[in-house]
Design a protein around this motif. Structure first.
Motif, PDB file in Angstrom:
ATOM      1  N   ILE A 269       1.476  -1.186  -0.224  1.00 38.35           N
ATOM      2  CA  ILE A 269       0.153   0.075   0.146  1.00 38.35           C
ATOM      3  C   ILE A 269       0.726   0.920  -0.139  1.00 38.35           C
ATOM      4  CG2 ILE A 269      -1.019   1.774   1.670  1.00 38.35           C
ATOM      5  CD1 ILE A 269      -3.145  -1.439   2.419  1.00 38.35           C
ATOM      6  N   TYR A 270       0.514   2.463  -1.418  1.00 45.31           N
ATOM      7  CA  TYR A 270       0.709   3.143  -0.683  1.00 45.31           C
ATOM      8  C   TYR A 270       0.085   4.843  -0.847  1.00 45.31           C
ATOM      9  CZ  TYR A 270       3.743   7.534  -1.474  1.00 45.31           C
ATOM     10  OH  TYR A 270       5.172   8.735  -1.789  1.00 45.31           O
ATOM     11  N   PRO A 271       0.453   5.847   0.195  1.00 44.00           N
ATOM     12  CA  PRO A 271      -0.526   6.701   0.320  1.00 44.00           C
ATOM     13  C   PRO A 271      -0.596   7.558  -0.705  1.00 44.00           C
ATOM     14  CG  PRO A 271       1.642   6.651   1.976  1.00 44.00           C
ATOM     15  CD  PRO A 271       1.828   5.293   1.316  1.00 44.00           C
ATOM     16  N   VAL A 272      -2.016   7.885  -1.161  1.00 43.95           N
ATOM     17  CA  VAL A 272      -2.071   8.601  -1.656  1.00 43.95           C
ATOM     18  C   VAL A 272      -3.078   9.257  -1.495  1.00 43.95           C
ATOM     19  CG1 VAL A 272      -3.249   9.262  -4.636  1.00 43.95           C
ATOM     20  CG2 VAL A 272      -1.791   6.972  -4.126  1.00 43.95           C
ATOM     21  N   LYS A 273      -2.323  11.106  -1.635  1.00 46.48           N
ATOM     22  CA  LYS A 273      -3.290  12.266  -0.505  1.00 46.48           C
ATOM     23  C   LYS A 273      -3.912  12.578  -1.547  1.00 46.48           C
ATOM     24  CE  LYS A 273      -1.109  14.946   1.436  1.00 46.48           C
ATOM     25  NZ  LYS A 273      -0.405  16.824   1.387  1.00 46.48           N
ATOM     26  N   GLY A 274      -5.866  13.177  -0.523  1.00 52.63           N
ATOM     27  CA  GLY A 274      -6.527  13.579  -1.819  1.00 52.63           C
ATOM     28  C   GLY A 274      -7.385  14.545  -0.324  1.00 52.63           C
ATOM     29  N   TYR A 275      -7.876  15.550  -1.611  1.00 55.97           N
ATOM     30  CA  TYR A 275      -8.338  16.845  -0.635  1.00 55.97           C
ATOM     31  C   TYR A 275      -9.881  17.008  -0.868  1.00 55.97           C
ATOM     32  CZ  TYR A 275      -3.646  18.027  -0.572  1.00 55.97           C
ATOM     33  OH  TYR A 275      -2.080  18.336   0.349  1.00 55.97           O
ATOM     34  N   SER A 276     -10.454  17.561  -0.076  1.00 58.82           N
ATOM     35  CA  SER A 276     -11.950  17.908   0.121  1.00 58.82           C
ATOM     36  C   SER A 276     -11.767  19.513   0.260  1.00 58.82           C
ATOM     37  CB  SER A 276     -12.821  17.065   0.308  1.00 58.82           C
ATOM     38  OG  SER A 276     -12.889  16.860   2.270  1.00 58.82           O
ATOM     39  N   ILE A 277     -13.263  19.602  -0.021  1.00 59.06           N
ATOM     40  CA  ILE A 277     -13.824  21.012   0.868  1.00 59.06           C
ATOM     41  C   ILE A 277     -15.018  20.692   1.111  1.00 59.06           C
ATOM     42  CG2 ILE A 277     -11.963  22.935  -0.042  1.00 59.06           C
ATOM     43  CD1 ILE A 277     -14.042  23.810  -1.964  1.00 59.06           C
ATOM     44  N   THR A 278     -15.643  21.476   2.667  1.00 57.01           N
ATOM     45  CA  THR A 278     -17.423  20.864   3.080  1.00 57.01           C
ATOM     46  C   THR A 278     -17.722  22.210   2.379  1.00 57.01           C
ATOM     47  OG1 THR A 278     -16.523  18.913   4.069  1.00 57.01           O
ATOM     48  CG2 THR A 278     -18.558  20.261   4.457  1.00 57.01           C
ATOM     49  N   VAL A 279     -18.468  22.570   2.402  1.00 56.24           N
ATOM     50  CA  VAL A 279     -18.814  24.024   1.865  1.00 56.24           C
ATOM     51  C   VAL A 279     -20.302  23.855   2.578  1.00 56.24           C
ATOM     52  CG1 VAL A 279     -19.792  25.975   0.389  1.00 56.24           C
ATOM     53  CG2 VAL A 279     -18.115  24.850  -0.368  1.00 56.24           C
ATOM     54  N   ASN A 280     -19.965  24.807   3.998  1.00 52.08           N
ATOM     55  CA  ASN A 280     -20.876  25.047   5.123  1.00 52.08           C
ATOM     56  C   ASN A 280     -21.781  26.434   4.371  1.00 52.08           C
ATOM     57  OD1 ASN A 280     -20.693  22.918   6.818  1.00 52.08           O
ATOM     58  ND2 ASN A 280     -18.144  24.672   7.087  1.00 52.08           N
ATOM     59  N   MET A 281     -22.851  26.250   3.795  1.00 52.06           N
ATOM     60  CA  MET A 281     -23.988  27.078   3.213  1.00 52.06           C
ATOM     61  C   MET A 281     -25.400  27.909   4.065  1.00 52.06           C
ATOM     62  SD  MET A 281     -24.451  25.352  -0.602  1.00 52.06           S
ATOM     63  CE  MET A 281     -25.417  23.572   0.281  1.00 52.06           C
ATOM     64  N   THR A 282     -24.681  28.527   4.496  1.00 51.07           N
ATOM     65  CA  THR A 282     -25.513  29.529   5.348  1.00 51.07           C
ATOM     66  C   THR A 282     -26.493  30.688   5.116  1.00 51.07           C
ATOM     67  OG1 THR A 282     -23.327  31.371   5.844  1.00 51.07           O
ATOM     68  CG2 THR A 282     -23.927  29.258   7.136  1.00 51.07           C
ATOM     69  N   ASP A 283     -26.276  30.406   4.341  1.00 49.90           N
ATOM     70  CA  ASP A 283     -27.691  31.375   3.357  1.00 49.90           C
ATOM     71  C   ASP A 283     -28.330  31.065   2.299  1.00 49.90           C
ATOM     72  OD1 ASP A 283     -26.224  32.397  -0.048  1.00 49.90           O
ATOM     73  OD2 ASP A 283     -24.396  31.478   2.042  1.00 49.90           O
ATOM     74  N   ASP A 284     -29.467  31.091   2.107  1.00 43.57           N
ATOM     75  CA  ASP A 284     -30.364  30.308   1.078  1.00 43.57           C
ATOM     76  C   ASP A 284     -29.972  30.656  -0.118  1.00 43.57           C
ATOM     77  OD1 ASP A 284     -32.337  29.738   2.747  1.00 43.57           O
ATOM     78  OD2 ASP A 284     -33.347  31.673   3.088  1.00 43.57           O
ATOM     79  N   ALA A 285     -29.278  31.965  -0.990  1.00 41.52           N
ATOM     80  CA  ALA A 285     -28.432  31.787  -2.372  1.00 41.52           C
ATOM     81  C   ALA A 285     -27.757  30.788  -2.261  1.00 41.52           C
ATOM     82  CB  ALA A 285     -28.117  33.057  -2.366  1.00 41.52           C
ATOM     83  N   SER A 286     -26.562  30.500  -1.548  1.00 43.88           N
ATOM     84  CA  SER A 286     -26.071  29.107  -1.141  1.00 43.88           C
ATOM     85  C   SER A 286     -26.625  27.695  -1.485  1.00 43.88           C
ATOM     86  CB  SER A 286     -24.598  29.808  -1.187  1.00 43.88           C
ATOM     87  OG  SER A 286     -23.911  30.354  -0.882  1.00 43.88           O
ATOM     88  N   ARG A 287     -27.791  27.935  -0.791  1.00 40.01           N
ATOM     89  CA  ARG A 287     -28.469  26.540  -0.328  1.00 40.01           C
ATOM     90  C   ARG A 287     -29.033  26.156  -2.273  1.00 40.01           C
ATOM     91  NH1 ARG A 287     -28.829  27.831   4.826  1.00 40.01           N
ATOM     92  NH2 ARG A 287     -29.982  29.199   4.056  1.00 40.01           N
ATOM     93  N   ASP A 288     -29.717  27.264  -2.918  1.00 37.95           N
ATOM     94  CA  ASP A 288     -30.665  27.430  -3.474  1.00 37.95           C
ATOM     95  C   ASP A 288     -29.694  27.217  -5.020  1.00 37.95           C
ATOM     96  OD1 ASP A 288     -32.893  27.643  -2.722  1.00 37.95           O
ATOM     97  OD2 ASP A 288     -33.276  29.604  -3.144  1.00 37.95           O
ATOM     98  N   ALA A 289     -28.459  27.486  -5.139  1.00 34.61           N
ATOM     99  CA  ALA A 289     -27.114  27.369  -6.417  1.00 34.61           C
ATOM    100  C   ALA A 289     -27.258  26.634  -6.278  1.00 34.61           C
ATOM    101  CB  ALA A 289     -26.431  28.632  -6.348  1.00 34.61           C
ATOM    102  N   ALA A 290     -26.645  24.919  -4.820  1.00 31.65           N
ATOM    103  CA  ALA A 290     -25.250  23.693  -5.190  1.00 31.65           C
ATOM    104  C   ALA A 290     -25.975  22.727  -5.932  1.00 31.65           C
ATOM    105  CB  ALA A 290     -25.201  23.983  -3.309  1.00 31.65           C
ATOM    106  N   PRO A 291     -25.359  22.216  -6.696  1.00 33.32           N
ATOM    107  CA  PRO A 291     -26.378  20.949  -6.957  1.00 33.32           C
ATOM    108  C   PRO A 291     -26.489  19.926  -6.085  1.00 33.32           C
ATOM    109  CG  PRO A 291     -24.188  20.938  -7.093  1.00 33.32           C
ATOM    110  CD  PRO A 291     -24.709  22.486  -6.353  1.00 33.32           C
TER     111      PRO A 291
END
Length: 416
Positions: A269-291
């Motif tokens: 096994i080799y360690p292959v690093k992966g990244y993520s972001i968790t976008v916390n959507m605190t406003d209605d505009a973001s919640r409506d626009a996200a897929p």
């Protein structure tokens, strides 16, 4: 009743513990963290994606890695610093290129099997993991990439997966929030998404209810095979401890290689690093626009999942940089920019970055089954598909443990 230890409380360890309980074993789970699923199973892309089963063992992967070596934000980045393990692993990776077709088809089959187990476990035990059964949409912005996807589709179909081409208009009907210059796509209605961390916690609590013992904050240091089983030594904040078990299943992610070496096995096994972001959507505009429909941008190597109304997970990239767990801004920034370019009305002000080490085998297939020494088994090395494959490989290794010990008791957890 035989007593089996499971090393690792990530998604593979928890599903393995549950499968062993189902077969009537006493189970003890070890993990060095304070809670379940705190490493690679903490904040992955969220996709349960048989449609992403294509293995990486292709010459195109090698060429892309060479081309991107000097681009710090590239989807695939290799630290050129010499390392015998890294370069020998890569040589073995290249030797598996002839197995690309067979391993892709087998991965699809495993992923399809895993789906039903994952859903059934959650339904039986009554826990929520922000599951969204809306399918996965692969998006392509040029003809060459779409044509390659068409070739891959034939392999996915051979493995039993139904995935069909969609036009740009159909893509926007499937996911109205989708923007950008697109050429075409492929849609897999049967794929779905969920929060891997919530799932592992929920199934872990179910394992406790069904009698499993958990040793959190316990770093397994030694494995010693005996004729009668395996001795395990571990350290806690209170000091050193040890115990004897009839068998052990190593589900320790990137630490599996070192543990396997103690009992005479080579698990490369080799360690292959992966990244993520968790976008916390605190406003209605973001919640409506996200897929809401999960996306996979094949060119950018980025995947998404909607984790309930207020969270949008975006993940991707692969970094060959040893056991380095640093969260680098130049690797996170492409994920943020991707969201801002494709979904400009989604605010990234509250985007939380994360990085984890994927345990990857050079043939891109998990190591499942018995080791050389009696009583030693493996369910590890799932790479970027641990969430997708774990429940199927857990059943396979639990069947092998049961056959080894002649366990005949019927499924216990399911019957309760």
């Amino acid at each position: 009743m035989k007593h089996i230890a499971v090393i690792g409380a990530g998604i593979t360890g928890i599903t393995t513990a549950y499968a062993l309980l189902n077969r009537g074993f006493a189970v003890t789970v070890f993990d060095r963290n304070r809670y379940a699923a705190m490493e690679t199973s903490f904040a992955n892309g969220g996709q349960l994606s048989a449609s992403n089963a294509e293995v990486w063992t292709q010459w195109s992967t090698i060429f892309k890695g060479l081309k991107w070596m000097t681009q710090r934000g590239a989807p695939l980045l290799v630290n050129p610093k010499p390392s015998w393990h890294k370069y020998s692993w890569m040589a073995e990776f290249m030797s598996n290129i002839p197995n690309y077709r067979a391993n892709t088809i087998e991965t699809v089959r495993l992923a399809i099997k895993a789906r039903e187990h994952l859903k059934a476990h959650a339904a039986r035990e009554g826990f929520d993991f922000d599951c969204e059964q809306r399918g996965i949409l692969h998006v392509y912005n040029c003809k060459p990439d779409f044509d390659h996807a068409t070739k891959v589709n034939a392999l996915l179909a051979e493995g039993g997966l139904e995935r069909h081409a969609v036009t740009v208009d159909e893509m926007r009907q499937i996911e109205p929030a989708l923007q950008g210059d697109l050429y075409g796509g492929y849609y897999t209605e049967s794929d779905f998404t969920g929060d891997i961390h919530a799932y592992a916690k929920g199934l872990g609590e179910a394992c406790k209810r069904h009698g499993a013992q958990f040793h959190y904050g316990s770093e397994v240091e030694t494995l010693t095979n005996r004729d009668s089983g395996v001795d395990i030594g571990w350290t806690t904040a209170m000091g050193n401890e040890s115990d004897h078990f009839d068998g052990v299943v190593i589900c320790a992610g990137v630490r599996s290689r070192a543990l396997a070496a103690q009992v005479g096995d080579r698990v490369n096994i080799y360690p292959v690093k992966g990244y993520s972001i968790t976008v916390n959507m605190t406003d209605d505009a973001s919640r409506d626009a996200a897929p809401w429909v999960s996306l996979l941008d094949d060119k950018a190597k980025i995947v998404t999942s909607r984790l309930g109304p207020d969270r949008f997970r975006v993940a991707g990239t692969a970094e060959f940089n040893g056991f380095n767990r640093d969260i680098r801004n130049d690797r996170v920034e492409p994920l943020v920019k991707w969201v801002e370019n494709l979904f400009p009305d989604v605010s990234t002000e509250h985007a939380v970055p994360w990085a984890g080490l994927r345990p990857m085998m050079p043939n891109m297939m998990p190591r499942v089954g018995a080791g050389k020494a009696g009583g030693v088994f493996y369910n590890t090395g799932h790479g970027h598909l641990g969430w997708t494959l774990s429940a199927a490989t857990a059943e396979l290794v639990a069947d092998e443990v049961a056959a080894t010990f002649g366990q005949t008791q019927s499924i216990r957890v399911a019957a309760e």
